[in-house]
Design a protein around this motif. Sequence first.
Motif, PDB file in Angstrom:
ATOM      1  N   PRO A  42       0.796  -1.227   0.000  1.00  0.00           N
ATOM      2  CA  PRO A  42       0.000   0.000   0.000  1.00  0.00           C
ATOM      3  C   PRO A  42       0.832   1.284   0.000  1.00  0.00           C
ATOM      4  CG  PRO A  42      -0.720  -1.488   1.752  1.00  0.00           C
ATOM      5  CD  PRO A  42       0.477  -2.102   1.112  1.00  0.00           C
ATOM      6  N   ASP A  43       2.048   1.213   0.513  1.00  0.00           N
ATOM      7  CA  ASP A  43       2.876   2.421   0.565  1.00  0.00           C
ATOM      8  C   ASP A  43       4.008   2.414  -0.467  1.00  0.00           C
ATOM      9  OD1 ASP A  43       4.324   0.431   1.785  1.00  0.00           O
ATOM     10  OD2 ASP A  43       5.001   1.666   3.448  1.00  0.00           O
ATOM     11  N   LEU A  44       3.904   1.571  -1.499  1.00  0.00           N
ATOM     12  CA  LEU A  44       4.926   1.518  -2.539  1.00  0.00           C
ATOM     13  C   LEU A  44       5.083   2.865  -3.247  1.00  0.00           C
ATOM     14  CD1 LEU A  44       6.948  -0.176  -4.171  1.00  0.00           C
ATOM     15  CD2 LEU A  44       5.050  -0.808  -5.680  1.00  0.00           C
ATOM     16  N   TRP A  45       4.002   3.612  -3.350  1.00  0.00           N
ATOM     17  CA  TRP A  45       4.055   4.919  -4.003  1.00  0.00           C
ATOM     18  C   TRP A  45       5.081   5.827  -3.350  1.00  0.00           C
ATOM     19  CZ3 TRP A  45       3.016   9.341  -1.285  1.00  0.00           C
ATOM     20  CH2 TRP A  45       2.359   9.185  -0.067  1.00  0.00           C
ATOM     21  N   ARG A  46       5.299   5.663  -2.029  1.00  0.00           N
ATOM     22  CA  ARG A  46       6.281   6.499  -1.319  1.00  0.00           C
ATOM     23  C   ARG A  46       7.697   6.277  -1.865  1.00  0.00           C
ATOM     24  NH1 ARG A  46       4.026   8.520   3.524  1.00  0.00           N
ATOM     25  NH2 ARG A  46       2.065   7.487   4.017  1.00  0.00           N
ATOM     26  N   ARG A  47       8.020   5.045  -2.218  1.00  0.00           N
ATOM     27  CA  ARG A  47       9.342   4.747  -2.779  1.00  0.00           C
ATOM     28  C   ARG A  47       9.557   5.525  -4.071  1.00  0.00           C
ATOM     29  NH1 ARG A  47      13.413   0.964  -3.171  1.00  0.00           N
ATOM     30  NH2 ARG A  47      14.055   0.475  -5.293  1.00  0.00           N
ATOM     31  N   TYR A  48       8.572   5.477  -4.974  1.00  0.00           N
ATOM     32  CA  TYR A  48       8.710   6.157  -6.259  1.00  0.00           C
ATOM     33  C   TYR A  48       8.672   7.671  -6.105  1.00  0.00           C
ATOM     34  CZ  TYR A  48       8.464   1.517  -7.997  1.00  0.00           C
ATOM     35  OH  TYR A  48       8.753   0.190  -8.214  1.00  0.00           O
ATOM     36  N   LEU A  49       7.884   8.159  -5.186  1.00  0.00           N
ATOM     37  CA  LEU A  49       7.873   9.588  -4.924  1.00  0.00           C
ATOM     38  C   LEU A  49       9.244  10.054  -4.432  1.00  0.00           C
ATOM     39  CD1 LEU A  49       6.331  12.237  -4.809  1.00  0.00           C
ATOM     40  CD2 LEU A  49       5.641  11.627  -2.479  1.00  0.00           C
ATOM     41  N   GLY A  50       9.878   9.276  -3.571  1.00  0.00           N
ATOM     42  CA  GLY A  50      11.218   9.615  -3.085  1.00  0.00           C
ATOM     43  C   GLY A  50      12.235   9.671  -4.208  1.00  0.00           C
ATOM     44  N   ILE A  51      12.157   8.723  -5.119  1.00  0.00           N
ATOM     45  CA  ILE A  51      13.073   8.712  -6.269  1.00  0.00           C
ATOM     46  C   ILE A  51      12.843   9.953  -7.127  1.00  0.00           C
ATOM     47  CG2 ILE A  51      13.627   7.517  -8.423  1.00  0.00           C
ATOM     48  CD1 ILE A  51      12.968   4.867  -6.868  1.00  0.00           C
ATOM     49  N   ILE A  52      11.591  10.285  -7.367  1.00  0.00           N
ATOM     50  CA  ILE A  52      11.269  11.465  -8.173  1.00  0.00           C
ATOM     51  C   ILE A  52      11.760  12.734  -7.495  1.00  0.00           C
ATOM     52  CG2 ILE A  52       9.343  12.903  -8.974  1.00  0.00           C
ATOM     53  CD1 ILE A  52       7.837  10.221  -9.504  1.00  0.00           C
ATOM     54  N   LEU A  53      11.480  12.882  -6.208  1.00  0.00           N
ATOM     55  CA  LEU A  53      11.877  14.104  -5.512  1.00  0.00           C
ATOM     56  C   LEU A  53      13.386  14.282  -5.488  1.00  0.00           C
ATOM     57  CD1 LEU A  53       9.350  14.168  -2.549  1.00  0.00           C
ATOM     58  CD2 LEU A  53       9.320  15.560  -4.634  1.00  0.00           C
ATOM     59  N   ASP A  54      14.126  13.215  -5.306  1.00  0.00           N
ATOM     60  CA  ASP A  54      15.590  13.326  -5.332  1.00  0.00           C
ATOM     61  C   ASP A  54      16.071  13.794  -6.691  1.00  0.00           C
ATOM     62  OD1 ASP A  54      16.015  12.670  -2.704  1.00  0.00           O
ATOM     63  OD2 ASP A  54      16.527  10.585  -3.102  1.00  0.00           O
ATOM     64  N   GLY A  55      15.410  13.378  -7.749  1.00  0.00           N
ATOM     65  CA  GLY A  55      15.793  13.779  -9.094  1.00  0.00           C
ATOM     66  C   GLY A  55      15.495  15.232  -9.401  1.00  0.00           C
ATOM     67  N   LEU A  56      14.667  15.876  -8.604  1.00  0.00           N
ATOM     68  CA  LEU A  56      14.333  17.283  -8.816  1.00  0.00           C
ATOM     69  C   LEU A  56      15.334  18.235  -8.173  1.00  0.00           C
ATOM     70  CD1 LEU A  56      10.477  17.177  -8.241  1.00  0.00           C
ATOM     71  CD2 LEU A  56      11.681  17.458 -10.399  1.00  0.00           C
ATOM     72  N   ARG A  57      16.158  17.701  -7.297  1.00  0.00           N
ATOM     73  CA  ARG A  57      17.112  18.560  -6.586  1.00  0.00           C
ATOM     74  C   ARG A  57      18.207  19.045  -7.535  1.00  0.00           C
ATOM     75  NH1 ARG A  57      15.920  17.762  -1.209  1.00  0.00           N
ATOM     76  NH2 ARG A  57      14.897  15.794  -0.756  1.00  0.00           N
ATOM     77  N   PRO A  58      18.665  20.267  -7.329  1.00  0.00           N
ATOM     78  CA  PRO A  58      19.674  20.812  -8.234  1.00  0.00           C
ATOM     79  C   PRO A  58      21.080  20.235  -8.030  1.00  0.00           C
ATOM     80  CG  PRO A  58      19.011  22.473  -6.620  1.00  0.00           C
ATOM     81  CD  PRO A  58      18.145  21.266  -6.414  1.00  0.00           C
ATOM     82  N   GLU A  59      21.381  19.707  -6.863  1.00  0.00           N
ATOM     83  CA  GLU A  59      22.721  19.194  -6.593  1.00  0.00           C
ATOM     84  C   GLU A  59      23.034  18.006  -7.507  1.00  0.00           C
ATOM     85  OE1 GLU A  59      20.375  18.915  -3.878  1.00  0.00           O
ATOM     86  OE2 GLU A  59      20.735  20.995  -3.310  1.00  0.00           O
ATOM     87  N   GLY A  60      24.108  18.073  -8.234  1.00  0.00           N
ATOM     88  CA  GLY A  60      24.551  16.964  -9.070  1.00  0.00           C
ATOM     89  C   GLY A  60      23.653  16.673 -10.265  1.00  0.00           C
ATOM     90  N   ALA A  61      22.785  17.600 -10.618  1.00  0.00           N
ATOM     91  CA  ALA A  61      21.861  17.372 -11.728  1.00  0.00           C
ATOM     92  C   ALA A  61      22.587  17.349 -13.061  1.00  0.00           C
ATOM     93  CB  ALA A  61      20.787  18.460 -11.741  1.00  0.00           C
ATOM     94  N   ARG A  62      22.181  16.437 -13.903  1.00  0.00           N
ATOM     95  CA  ARG A  62      22.681  16.384 -15.280  1.00  0.00           C
ATOM     96  C   ARG A  62      21.610  16.976 -16.189  1.00  0.00           C
ATOM     97  NH1 ARG A  62      24.361  10.189 -15.326  1.00  0.00           N
ATOM     98  NH2 ARG A  62      22.478  10.164 -14.104  1.00  0.00           N
ATOM     99  N   PRO A  63      22.003  17.474 -17.365  1.00  0.00           N
ATOM    100  CA  PRO A  63      20.999  18.057 -18.275  1.00  0.00           C
ATOM    101  C   PRO A  63      19.914  17.031 -18.641  1.00  0.00           C
ATOM    102  CG  PRO A  63      23.224  18.559 -19.008  1.00  0.00           C
ATOM    103  CD  PRO A  63      23.357  17.575 -17.885  1.00  0.00           C
ATOM    104  N   LEU A  64      18.698  17.523 -18.732  1.00  0.00           N
ATOM    105  CA  LEU A  64      17.569  16.689 -19.121  1.00  0.00           C
ATOM    106  C   LEU A  64      17.438  16.661 -20.641  1.00  0.00           C
ATOM    107  CD1 LEU A  64      14.898  18.012 -16.604  1.00  0.00           C
ATOM    108  CD2 LEU A  64      16.187  15.871 -16.461  1.00  0.00           C
ATOM    109  N   SER A  65      16.925  15.563 -21.146  1.00  0.00           N
ATOM    110  CA  SER A  65      16.643  15.506 -22.583  1.00  0.00           C
ATOM    111  C   SER A  65      15.428  16.374 -22.870  1.00  0.00           C
ATOM    112  CB  SER A  65      16.394  14.061 -23.024  1.00  0.00           C
ATOM    113  OG  SER A  65      15.192  13.599 -22.456  1.00  0.00           O
ATOM    114  N   ALA A  66      15.246  16.724 -24.110  1.00  0.00           N
ATOM    115  CA  ALA A  66      14.115  17.579 -24.490  1.00  0.00           C
ATOM    116  C   ALA A  66      12.786  16.882 -24.237  1.00  0.00           C
ATOM    117  CB  ALA A  66      14.227  17.984 -25.941  1.00  0.00           C
ATOM    118  N   GLY A  67      12.772  15.533 -24.345  1.00  0.00           N
ATOM    119  CA  GLY A  67      11.627  14.701 -24.055  1.00  0.00           C
ATOM    120  C   GLY A  67      10.390  15.155 -24.672  1.00  0.00           C
TER     121      GLY A  67
END
Length: 67
Positions: A42-67
């Motif tokens: 039931p709380d699996l969504w929290r795992r994916y939300l954590g992964i997404i939120l970490d990817g939004l942080r500016p530290e160590g970010a790589r350029p995003l594709s145009a997507g």
Amino acid sequence: MTALVRRAQDARALRDDVSGMDVILMMCAPHYVTTYVPEAAPDLWRRYLGIILDGLRPEGARPLSAG
């Protein structure tokens, strides 16, 4: 959402290359993924939300594709 994203970017808490639409779609993704996983915890969504939120942080970010 655009105003919220801009405020977060101005505070240096969010990558400069993320848009309001990116955030809206990422908010929907954890629910969508876990809805279609048989016998998902039931709380699996929290795992994916954590992964997404970490990817939004500016530290160590790589350029995003145009997507």
